[in-house]
Design a protein around this motif. Structure first.
Motif, PDB file in Angstrom:
ATOM      1  N   ILE A  71       0.805  -1.227   0.000  1.00 57.91           N
ATOM      2  CA  ILE A  71       0.000   0.000   0.000  1.00 57.91           C
ATOM      3  C   ILE A  71       0.834   1.271   0.000  1.00 57.91           C
ATOM      4  CG2 ILE A  71      -1.828  -1.227   1.229  1.00 57.91           C
ATOM      5  CD1 ILE A  71      -1.135   0.423   3.720  1.00 57.91           C
ATOM      6  N   ALA A  72       2.152   1.146   0.132  1.00 52.65           N
ATOM      7  CA  ALA A  72       3.017   2.322   0.265  1.00 52.65           C
ATOM      8  C   ALA A  72       2.822   3.295  -0.893  1.00 52.65           C
ATOM      9  CB  ALA A  72       4.476   1.895   0.343  1.00 52.65           C
ATOM     10  N   GLY A  73       2.532   4.559  -0.547  1.00 52.05           N
ATOM     11  CA  GLY A  73       2.387   5.607  -1.553  1.00 52.05           C
ATOM     12  C   GLY A  73       1.098   5.578  -2.332  1.00 52.05           C
ATOM     13  N   ARG A  74       0.165   4.724  -1.944  1.00 49.66           N
ATOM     14  CA  ARG A  74      -1.088   4.609  -2.689  1.00 49.66           C
ATOM     15  C   ARG A  74      -2.261   5.069  -1.822  1.00 49.66           C
ATOM     16  NH1 ARG A  74       1.465  -0.511  -4.713  1.00 49.66           N
ATOM     17  NH2 ARG A  74       1.798  -0.198  -6.958  1.00 49.66           N
ATOM     18  N   GLU A  75      -2.731   6.264  -2.070  1.00 49.82           N
ATOM     19  CA  GLU A  75      -3.893   6.770  -1.353  1.00 49.82           C
ATOM     20  C   GLU A  75      -5.124   5.983  -1.768  1.00 49.82           C
ATOM     21  OE1 GLU A  75      -6.303  10.998  -0.707  1.00 49.82           O
ATOM     22  OE2 GLU A  75      -4.471  10.922  -1.912  1.00 49.82           O
ATOM     23  N   GLY A  76      -5.928   5.612  -0.796  1.00 50.14           N
ATOM     24  CA  GLY A  76      -7.111   4.817  -1.109  1.00 50.14           C
ATOM     25  C   GLY A  76      -6.854   3.331  -1.094  1.00 50.14           C
ATOM     26  N   MET A  77      -5.662   2.945  -0.629  1.00 46.03           N
ATOM     27  CA  MET A  77      -5.367   1.529  -0.429  1.00 46.03           C
ATOM     28  C   MET A  77      -5.063   1.325   1.051  1.00 46.03           C
ATOM     29  SD  MET A  77      -2.643  -1.043  -2.336  1.00 46.03           S
ATOM     30  CE  MET A  77      -3.329  -0.817  -3.966  1.00 46.03           C
ATOM     31  N   HIS A  78      -5.628   0.274   1.625  1.00 46.33           N
ATOM     32  CA  HIS A  78      -5.539   0.030   3.061  1.00 46.33           C
ATOM     33  C   HIS A  78      -5.099  -1.411   3.318  1.00 46.33           C
ATOM     34  CE1 HIS A  78      -7.964   3.722   3.383  1.00 46.33           C
ATOM     35  NE2 HIS A  78      -8.668   3.212   2.378  1.00 46.33           N
ATOM     36  N   ALA A  79      -4.626  -1.661   4.535  1.00 47.45           N
ATOM     37  CA  ALA A  79      -4.150  -2.997   4.896  1.00 47.45           C
ATOM     38  C   ALA A  79      -4.771  -3.439   6.210  1.00 47.45           C
ATOM     39  CB  ALA A  79      -2.625  -3.009   5.017  1.00 47.45           C
ATOM     40  N   ILE A  80      -5.024  -4.744   6.287  1.00 52.89           N
ATOM     41  CA  ILE A  80      -5.528  -5.328   7.527  1.00 52.89           C
ATOM     42  C   ILE A  80      -4.917  -6.720   7.673  1.00 52.89           C
ATOM     43  CG2 ILE A  80      -7.607  -6.264   6.383  1.00 52.89           C
ATOM     44  CD1 ILE A  80      -9.111  -5.706   9.030  1.00 52.89           C
ATOM     45  N   THR A  81      -4.390  -7.012   8.859  1.00 51.76           N
ATOM     46  CA  THR A  81      -3.804  -8.330   9.070  1.00 51.76           C
ATOM     47  C   THR A  81      -4.918  -9.352   9.287  1.00 51.76           C
ATOM     48  OG1 THR A  81      -3.540  -7.867  11.439  1.00 51.76           O
ATOM     49  CG2 THR A  81      -1.637  -7.455  10.010  1.00 51.76           C
ATOM     50  N   LEU A  82      -4.678 -10.545   8.738  1.00 54.89           N
ATOM     51  CA  LEU A  82      -5.698 -11.597   8.785  1.00 54.89           C
ATOM     52  C   LEU A  82      -5.028 -12.958   8.725  1.00 54.89           C
ATOM     53  CD1 LEU A  82      -8.608 -12.672   8.610  1.00 54.89           C
ATOM     54  CD2 LEU A  82      -8.502 -12.298   6.133  1.00 54.89           C
ATOM     55  N   ASP A  83      -5.364 -13.804   9.672  1.00 59.58           N
ATOM     56  CA  ASP A  83      -4.897 -15.189   9.694  1.00 59.58           C
ATOM     57  C   ASP A  83      -6.012 -16.065   9.144  1.00 59.58           C
ATOM     58  OD1 ASP A  83      -3.993 -17.736  10.197  1.00 59.58           O
ATOM     59  OD2 ASP A  83      -3.765 -17.478  12.368  1.00 59.58           O
ATOM     60  N   MET A  84      -5.850 -16.553   7.915  1.00 59.71           N
ATOM     61  CA  MET A  84      -6.897 -17.323   7.258  1.00 59.71           C
ATOM     62  C   MET A  84      -7.105 -18.701   7.884  1.00 59.71           C
ATOM     63  SD  MET A  84      -8.413 -15.542   4.926  1.00 59.71           S
ATOM     64  CE  MET A  84      -9.147 -16.667   3.751  1.00 59.71           C
ATOM     65  N   GLU A  85      -6.227 -19.108   8.791  1.00 60.46           N
ATOM     66  CA  GLU A  85      -6.400 -20.394   9.466  1.00 60.46           C
ATOM     67  C   GLU A  85      -7.280 -20.288  10.705  1.00 60.46           C
ATOM     68  OE1 GLU A  85      -2.958 -23.050   9.961  1.00 60.46           O
ATOM     69  OE2 GLU A  85      -1.787 -21.461   9.021  1.00 60.46           O
ATOM     70  N   ASN A  86      -7.548 -19.069  11.154  1.00 56.40           N
ATOM     71  CA  ASN A  86      -8.201 -18.850  12.438  1.00 56.40           C
ATOM     72  C   ASN A  86      -9.635 -18.352  12.224  1.00 56.40           C
ATOM     73  OD1 ASN A  86      -9.111 -17.708  14.894  1.00 56.40           O
ATOM     74  ND2 ASN A  86      -7.015 -17.358  15.569  1.00 56.40           N
ATOM     75  N   PRO A  87     -10.649 -19.175  12.499  1.00 57.36           N
ATOM     76  CA  PRO A  87     -12.028 -18.736  12.251  1.00 57.36           C
ATOM     77  C   PRO A  87     -12.439 -17.535  13.092  1.00 57.36           C
ATOM     78  CG  PRO A  87     -11.983 -20.868  13.384  1.00 57.36           C
ATOM     79  CD  PRO A  87     -10.583 -20.570  12.971  1.00 57.36           C
ATOM     80  N   GLN A  88     -11.928 -17.445  14.318  1.00 65.98           N
ATOM     81  CA  GLN A  88     -12.252 -16.283  15.156  1.00 65.98           C
ATOM     82  C   GLN A  88     -11.643 -15.009  14.581  1.00 65.98           C
ATOM     83  OE1 GLN A  88     -11.069 -19.256  16.574  1.00 65.98           O
ATOM     84  NE2 GLN A  88     -13.170 -19.864  17.085  1.00 65.98           N
ATOM     85  N   ALA A  89     -10.421 -15.131  14.049  1.00 64.72           N
ATOM     86  CA  ALA A  89      -9.767 -13.973  13.440  1.00 64.72           C
ATOM     87  C   ALA A  89     -10.512 -13.531  12.185  1.00 64.72           C
ATOM     88  CB  ALA A  89      -8.315 -14.304  13.103  1.00 64.72           C
ATOM     89  N   ILE A  90     -11.014 -14.476  11.415  1.00 68.89           N
ATOM     90  CA  ILE A  90     -11.775 -14.141  10.211  1.00 68.89           C
ATOM     91  C   ILE A  90     -13.054 -13.396  10.587  1.00 68.89           C
ATOM     92  CG2 ILE A  90     -13.158 -15.135   8.341  1.00 68.89           C
ATOM     93  CD1 ILE A  90     -10.978 -17.295   8.076  1.00 68.89           C
ATOM     94  N   ALA A  91     -13.751 -13.879  11.598  1.00 66.80           N
ATOM     95  CA  ALA A  91     -14.983 -13.210  12.023  1.00 66.80           C
ATOM     96  C   ALA A  91     -14.704 -11.804  12.528  1.00 66.80           C
ATOM     97  CB  ALA A  91     -15.675 -14.043  13.103  1.00 66.80           C
ATOM     98  N   ALA A  92     -13.630 -11.656  13.318  1.00 65.36           N
ATOM     99  CA  ALA A  92     -13.274 -10.334  13.847  1.00 65.36           C
ATOM    100  C   ALA A  92     -12.856  -9.392  12.728  1.00 65.36           C
ATOM    101  CB  ALA A  92     -12.155 -10.477  14.868  1.00 65.36           C
ATOM    102  N   CYS A  93     -12.114  -9.908  11.765  1.00 67.85           N
ATOM    103  CA  CYS A  93     -11.681  -9.106  10.632  1.00 67.85           C
ATOM    104  C   CYS A  93     -12.885  -8.621   9.827  1.00 67.85           C
ATOM    105  CB  CYS A  93     -10.740  -9.919   9.755  1.00 67.85           C
ATOM    106  SG  CYS A  93     -10.152  -9.047   8.271  1.00 67.85           S
ATOM    107  N   ALA A  94     -13.846  -9.497   9.616  1.00 67.65           N
ATOM    108  CA  ALA A  94     -15.041  -9.119   8.859  1.00 67.65           C
ATOM    109  C   ALA A  94     -15.791  -7.994   9.560  1.00 67.65           C
ATOM    110  CB  ALA A  94     -15.939 -10.330   8.662  1.00 67.65           C
ATOM    111  N   ARG A  95     -15.920  -8.087  10.865  1.00 64.19           N
ATOM    112  CA  ARG A  95     -16.612  -7.027  11.615  1.00 64.19           C
ATOM    113  C   ARG A  95     -15.880  -5.694  11.477  1.00 64.19           C
ATOM    114  NH1 ARG A  95     -17.246 -11.349  15.349  1.00 64.19           N
ATOM    115  NH2 ARG A  95     -15.449 -10.635  16.571  1.00 64.19           N
ATOM    116  N   GLN A  96     -14.549  -5.730  11.601  1.00 68.55           N
ATOM    117  CA  GLN A  96     -13.769  -4.501  11.488  1.00 68.55           C
ATOM    118  C   GLN A  96     -13.858  -3.915  10.083  1.00 68.55           C
ATOM    119  OE1 GLN A  96      -9.675  -4.786  12.815  1.00 68.55           O
ATOM    120  NE2 GLN A  96      -9.090  -2.937  11.683  1.00 68.55           N
ATOM    121  N   LEU A  97     -13.771  -4.788   9.080  1.00 71.02           N
ATOM    122  CA  LEU A  97     -13.861  -4.335   7.705  1.00 71.02           C
ATOM    123  C   LEU A  97     -15.163  -3.600   7.423  1.00 71.02           C
ATOM    124  CD1 LEU A  97     -12.445  -7.395   5.758  1.00 71.02           C
ATOM    125  CD2 LEU A  97     -11.665  -5.029   5.473  1.00 71.02           C
TER     126      LEU A  97
END
Length: 247
Positions: free
Chosen positions: A46-72
């Motif tokens: 995303i460096a230098g790109r306005e309108g591009m964002h990053a979010i960490t996500l562990d695709m092996e972890n169902p709880q992390a996926i659910a939390a990521c979806a809520r934040q997104l």
């Protein structure tokens, strides 16, 4: 699929195909969120790109996926496109008993991960204009490479799942399958220099041209992958599997 004016989530966006898709869709005028395990790699994307964002996500972890979806959805309520790109490939020897950690990790990341993330976002997507889900499979879903059996099986399963998803979401969410051939990325160590594989730039150019077609094909198939995709239909499967596994 509309190619501009979307808010797009791309998993596995820290490298390879995911990173390049993110750059190309961003350049077309989309807001792009890249997700993945490694924060440093995502920040490079995303460096230098306005309108591009990053979010960490562990695709092996169902709880992390659910939390990521809520934040997104809280941070990006206009999200209308999901690109399930994250995946791993491991070599496996099936001729002897072995630790199945790699096989299980592959299934969880490549198949359960997209299923879980799509499930977490589908109610939202179904109520968004111009919504789409893109599942990244592989030419190896159709003609398997013997030394990567679980990878090939996971992509074949994701292909089948995508067909069902498309049928159930007809009229609500566009469902597209992107099936790459061998591409010069670091999906497997050393793959980025492997002869006979498409360069990443060549693959992205051809794939983006297909995404821009109207209507967008249900399957994004660059020329190099078509012999694998249609091997069985063209009565060429035995020859294709022999040639592929001789490489």
């Amino acid at each position: 699929m509309k190619t501009a004016g979307n808010t797009i989530l791309i998993t596995g966006g820290g490298s390879g195909i995911g990173r390049e898709l993110a750059a190309r869709f961003h350049a077309l005028g989309n807001t792009v969120i890249v997700a993945g395990r490694r924060k440093e790699a995502l920040e490079q994307t995303i460096a230098g790109r306005e309108g591009m964002h990053a979010i960490t996500l562990d695709m092996e972890n169902p709880q992390a996926i659910a939390a990521c979806a809520r934040q997104l959805l809280a941070d990006h309520p206009s999200l209308n496109v999901l690109i399930n790109n994250a995946g791993i490939l491991r070599r496996e020897d099936l001729t002897r008993p072995r630790d199945l950690h790699d096989a299980e990790k592959t299934i969880v990341t490549n198949l359960l991960g997209p299923i879980r993330l799509t499930n977490a976002l589908i109610d939202h997507l179904a109520h968004q204009p111009d919504a789409a889900v893109v599942n990244v499979t592989s030419g190896l879903a159709f003609v398997p490479l013997s030394w990567a059996p679980t990878y090939c099986a996971s992509k074949a399963a994701l292909h089948s799942y995508t067909l069902s998803l498309r049928e159930q979401l007809k009229g609500k969410v566009e469902v597209i399958e992107l099936a790459p051939p061998g591409v010069q990325t670091e999906l497997e160590p050393g793959q980025s220099g492997r002869e006979g594989f498409m360069t990443l730039d060549e693959f992205i150019e051809e794939a983006m041209a297909l995404f821009s077609e109207k209507p967008t094909p249900a399957e994004i198939l660059v020329r190099q992958v078509r012999p694998l995709r249609w091997a069985e239909r063209d009565d060429n499967f035995d020859q294709a599997i022999e040639a592929l596994n001789a490489l």
